[in-house]
Design a protein around this motif. Structure first.
Motif, PDB file in Angstrom:
ATOM      1  N   SER A  15      -1.564  17.921  -4.970  1.00  0.00           N
ATOM      2  CA  SER A  15      -2.234  16.647  -5.240  1.00  0.00           C
ATOM      3  C   SER A  15      -1.731  15.572  -4.291  1.00  0.00           C
ATOM      4  N   GLY A  16      -2.402  14.451  -4.307  1.00  0.00           N
ATOM      5  CA  GLY A  16      -2.011  13.282  -3.526  1.00  0.00           C
ATOM      6  C   GLY A  16      -2.390  12.027  -4.273  1.00  0.00           C
ATOM      7  N   SER A  17      -1.878  10.902  -3.829  1.00  0.00           N
ATOM      8  CA  SER A  17      -2.204   9.642  -4.495  1.00  0.00           C
ATOM      9  C   SER A  17      -2.303   8.513  -3.485  1.00  0.00           C
ATOM     10  N   LEU A  18      -3.082   7.510  -3.852  1.00  0.00           N
ATOM     11  CA  LEU A  18      -3.222   6.279  -3.068  1.00  0.00           C
ATOM     12  C   LEU A  18      -3.061   5.123  -4.029  1.00  0.00           C
ATOM     13  N   GLY A  19      -2.145   4.217  -3.726  1.00  0.00           N
ATOM     14  CA  GLY A  19      -1.882   3.104  -4.616  1.00  0.00           C
ATOM     15  C   GLY A  19      -1.748   1.797  -3.873  1.00  0.00           C
ATOM     16  N   GLY A  20      -1.833   0.722  -4.603  1.00  0.00           N
ATOM     17  CA  GLY A  20      -1.671  -0.605  -4.027  1.00  0.00           C
ATOM     18  C   GLY A  20      -1.448  -1.619  -5.118  1.00  0.00           C
TER      19      GLY A  20
ATOM     20  N   ALA B  12      -6.819   7.723 -12.747  1.00  0.00           N
ATOM     21  CA  ALA B  12      -6.420   6.401 -12.261  1.00  0.00           C
ATOM     22  C   ALA B  12      -5.381   5.825 -13.209  1.00  0.00           C
ATOM     23  N   GLU B  13      -4.470   5.046 -12.643  1.00  0.00           N
ATOM     24  CA  GLU B  13      -3.363   4.511 -13.436  1.00  0.00           C
ATOM     25  C   GLU B  13      -3.107   3.054 -13.059  1.00  0.00           C
ATOM     26  N   ALA B  14      -2.980   2.199 -14.071  1.00  0.00           N
ATOM     27  CA  ALA B  14      -2.533   0.821 -13.878  1.00  0.00           C
ATOM     28  C   ALA B  14      -1.097   0.739 -14.364  1.00  0.00           C
ATOM     29  N   LEU B  15      -0.240   0.012 -13.637  1.00  0.00           N
ATOM     30  CA  LEU B  15       1.187   0.040 -13.969  1.00  0.00           C
ATOM     31  C   LEU B  15       1.839  -1.326 -13.811  1.00  0.00           C
ATOM     32  N   LEU B  16       2.935  -1.481 -14.556  1.00  0.00           N
ATOM     33  CA  LEU B  16       3.802  -2.653 -14.471  1.00  0.00           C
ATOM     34  C   LEU B  16       5.237  -2.151 -14.418  1.00  0.00           C
ATOM     35  N   GLY B  17       5.981  -2.567 -13.391  1.00  0.00           N
ATOM     36  CA  GLY B  17       7.347  -2.092 -13.223  1.00  0.00           C
ATOM     37  C   GLY B  17       8.332  -3.210 -12.930  1.00  0.00           C
ATOM     38  N   LEU B  18       9.602  -2.926 -13.162  1.00  0.00           N
ATOM     39  CA  LEU B  18      10.690  -3.826 -12.802  1.00  0.00           C
ATOM     40  C   LEU B  18      11.487  -3.176 -11.689  1.00  0.00           C
TER      41      LEU B  18
ATOM     42  N   LEU C 125       0.858  -1.187   0.000  1.00  0.00           N
ATOM     43  CA  LEU C 125       0.000   0.000   0.000  1.00  0.00           C
ATOM     44  C   LEU C 125       0.889   1.230   0.000  1.00  0.00           C
ATOM     45  N   SER C 126       0.547   2.220  -0.832  1.00  0.00           N
ATOM     46  CA  SER C 126       1.354   3.435  -0.971  1.00  0.00           C
ATOM     47  C   SER C 126       0.482   4.671  -0.803  1.00  0.00           C
ATOM     48  N   LEU C 127       1.020   5.662  -0.093  1.00  0.00           N
ATOM     49  CA  LEU C 127       0.322   6.937   0.111  1.00  0.00           C
ATOM     50  C   LEU C 127       1.321   8.067  -0.095  1.00  0.00           C
ATOM     51  N   THR C 128       0.972   9.033  -0.946  1.00  0.00           N
ATOM     52  CA  THR C 128       1.895  10.133  -1.257  1.00  0.00           C
ATOM     53  C   THR C 128       1.158  11.465  -1.341  1.00  0.00           C
TER      54      THR C 128
ATOM     55  N   VAL D  13      -2.046  -0.431  -9.067  1.00  0.00           N
ATOM     56  CA  VAL D  13      -2.985   0.591  -9.513  1.00  0.00           C
ATOM     57  C   VAL D  13      -2.826   1.788  -8.585  1.00  0.00           C
ATOM     58  N   ARG D  14      -3.092   2.974  -9.121  1.00  0.00           N
ATOM     59  CA  ARG D  14      -2.929   4.185  -8.312  1.00  0.00           C
ATOM     60  C   ARG D  14      -3.949   5.223  -8.745  1.00  0.00           C
ATOM     61  N   GLY D  15      -4.526   5.887  -7.766  1.00  0.00           N
ATOM     62  CA  GLY D  15      -5.426   6.989  -8.037  1.00  0.00           C
ATOM     63  C   GLY D  15      -4.796   8.303  -7.624  1.00  0.00           C
ATOM     64  N   TYR D  16      -4.880   9.313  -8.501  1.00  0.00           N
ATOM     65  CA  TYR D  16      -4.336  10.647  -8.234  1.00  0.00           C
ATOM     66  C   TYR D  16      -5.480  11.640  -8.088  1.00  0.00           C
ATOM     67  N   LEU D  17      -5.458  12.411  -7.018  1.00  0.00           N
ATOM     68  CA  LEU D  17      -6.479  13.424  -6.793  1.00  0.00           C
ATOM     69  C   LEU D  17      -5.797  14.779  -6.680  1.00  0.00           C
ATOM     70  N   THR D  18      -6.167  15.697  -7.575  1.00  0.00           N
ATOM     71  CA  THR D  18      -5.592  17.042  -7.606  1.00  0.00           C
ATOM     72  C   THR D  18      -6.638  18.052  -7.170  1.00  0.00           C
ATOM     73  N   LEU D  19      -6.244  18.962  -6.290  1.00  0.00           N
ATOM     74  CA  LEU D  19      -7.152  20.010  -5.816  1.00  0.00           C
ATOM     75  C   LEU D  19      -7.040  21.224  -6.731  1.00  0.00           C
TER      76      LEU D  19
END
Length: 213
Positions: free
Chosen positions: A146-151, A203-209, A124-127, A167-173
């Motif tokens: 802005s902030g984001s919540l991911g997992g 919202a963003e779906a991601l694949l990383g190495l 779980l990620s919070l930024t 997946v991560r959601g970004y919310l901008t004020l």
């Protein structure tokens, strides 16, 4: 003398092999370059005749970025996240439709893992940070809080390499009646977007190495 050299080489090799588990146990940081697909996001655009507003949608498109982590403990790290998307606006207003825009996220926060018996390790990620909007054709850039919540799931291959699915959601004020993508030049001035809302969500779906060291 000739017999000593192989013995020294063998001892050196044993020392190096013994040091590998110790180095793995003391992982301090990681870097995760990633690719993704970003969805959603829309603005309210003021009509040219001043009769009201209509929606200008950000077209879904690919995105990419990098996540850098500094471990605070074995199951959690502080992180810097950068993610960018270049796409265009969709609108019935011909002055807005098709304009290329770039949306970038600069985020700081942390990620926590929840290790267990399962092989994929959930996280779980919070930024918090900033969103930067920019457009071609000479329009100014704008930055908003802005902030984001991911997992997602971390799939380790060994102690130093892993795949990251998330997946991560970004919310901008955005303040009401705020203008974005503005310019002023010899031909006049104007703004592409005047937002009447208070938030901008993607919202963003991601694949990383992931490389840990």
């Amino acid at each position: 003398m000739n017999a000593v050299r192989p013995a020294v080489a063998a001892c050196a090799l044993l020392v190096l092999l013994a040091a590998v588990p110790s180095a793995r146990a003391e992982v301090r940081a990681e870097v995760t370059p990633f690719v993704g697909y970003r969805m959603s996001g829309d603005f309210d655009v003021e009509r040219a005749d001043g009769s009201g507003t209509e929606s200008a949608d950000v077209e879904d498109s690919s995105a990419w970025g990098v996540d850098i982590g500094i471990y605070a403990r074995p199951d959690a790290f502080y992180e810097f996240l950068y993610s960018t998307q270049t796409t265009n606006l969709e609108s019935r207003d011909p002055a807005v439709a098709g304009v290329d825009v770039t949306i970038e996220y600069f985020q700081f926060g942390g990620t926590a893992f929840f290790p267990g018996e399962q092989w994929p390790v959930p996280y779980l990620s919070l930024t918090i940070g900033a969103t930067r909007y920019s457009a071609d054709q000479g329009y100014d850039s704008d930055a908003k809080f802005s902030g984001s919540l991911g997992g997602g799931l971390r799939l380790p291959f060994n102690d130093n390499f892993a795949a990251t699915l998330g997946v991560r959601g970004y919310l901008t004020l955005i303040e009401s009646d705020t203008s974005i993508f503005c310019k002023s030049d010899s031909e006049g001035g104007g703004c592409l977007v005047r937002s009447s809302g208070s938030t901008f969500f993607q919202a963003e779906a991601l694949l990383g190495l992931t490389v840990r060291f």
